[in-house]
Design an enzyme around this catalytic site. Structure first.
Site, short mmCIF file in Angstrom:
data_model
loop_
_atom_site.label_atom_id
_atom_site.label_comp_id
_atom_site.label_asym_id
_atom_site.label_seq_id
_atom_site.Cartn_x
_atom_site.Cartn_y
_atom_site.Cartn_z
CB SER A 122 -6.90 -10.05 1.01
OG SER A 122 -7.58 -9.32 1.93
CE1 TYR A 160 -5.72 -6.01 -2.72
CE2 TYR A 160 -7.39 -6.39 -0.68
CZ TYR A 160 -6.00 -6.51 -1.26
OH TYR A 160 -5.08 -7.02 -0.44
#
Length: 247
Positions: free
Chosen positions: A143, A156
């Protein structure tokens, strides 16, 4: 058009929804034999596999939670029993809840790390003995938040930073076997998981994006299939940030 992916066996975790589903469709369109691994939504996974099979593709859906080591073993065993090998592993399965400091607890943190980090490690480890050497391909989905986290995304973001590091480290271990390991780090992509953030920050994201649009799952799928193809045989240990040039 096969791009050298015709008849390759591709195992995609998290392959039934969002970015994973786009990746599944892209490999199927290239003539690959695709295993769609899903955690719990059997109906969606079976629907996608059936759709592609009806269109002439060779695709099956298999259940497997990457946070569960026993289910990983069963998933890989079933895939190999069906297709005989694994040419390409795409580690796409992930969870991404956000919480601010002061509202986190151990189960919240553990859940993200077990799926996003441990799952990537154990899936890679389990698939490796069945992977072509040389010629195997591993593609991880990281990501852009690994490089520029936002408030409340800390755990995350950290889990995806770990995926970036694992990609680099595994590439060094597996390079002598002729297996490449790369990652793609998407920015905000329009899926059911980003509905809330796009409603809250969509205009701001557009304003920061030189390409002046929100990314789509197929934007990522194209990069993944490239990294799995023979054309990417001299690329390993790299993470491609795919965010439309966000500044």
């Amino acid at each position: 058009m096969s791009d050298g992916l015709q008849d390759k066996v591709v195992l995609i975790t998290g392959g039934s929804r969002g970015i994973g589903a786009a990746i599944t469709r892209r490999f199927a369109s290239r003539g690959s034999r695709v295993v769609v691994a899903y955690r719990s939504d059997r109906e969606t996974a079976d629907g996608l596999a059936g759709e592609l099979a009806n269109a002439g593709g060779n695709c099956i859906a298999l259940q497997g939670d990457v946070a569960n080591p026993d289910e990983i073993k069963t998933l890989v065993t079933s895939a190999v029993e069906r297709f005989g090998k694994i040419d390409v592993l795409v580690n796409c399965a992930a969870i991404g809840p956000y919480r601010p400091l002061g509202q986190m607890d151990a189960p919240f943190i553990r859940g993200i790390l077990e799926t996003n980090v441990m799952g990537t490690i154990l899936m890679t480890q389990e698939a490796l003995p069945h992977m072509a050497s040389p010629g195997g391909r591993i593609v991880n989905v990281a990501s852009a938040l690994a490089f520029r986290p936002i408030p409340t995304s800390s755990v995350y973001s950290a889990s995806k930073a770990a995926v970036v590091t694992l990609t680099h480290a595994f590439a060094k271990e597996l390079g002598p076997k002729g297996i490449t390991v790369n990652a793609v780090a998407p920015g905000v992509i329009e899926t059911d998981m980003t509905t809330k953030i796009l409603a809250e920050r969509g205009e701001q994201i557009l304003a920061m994006t030189p390409l002046a649009r929100i990314g789509q799952p197929d934007d990522i799928a194209g990069i993944v299939t490239f990294l799995a193809s023979p054309d990417a045989g001299w690329i390993t240990g790299r993470t491609i940030i795919a965010d439309g040039g966000v500044t």
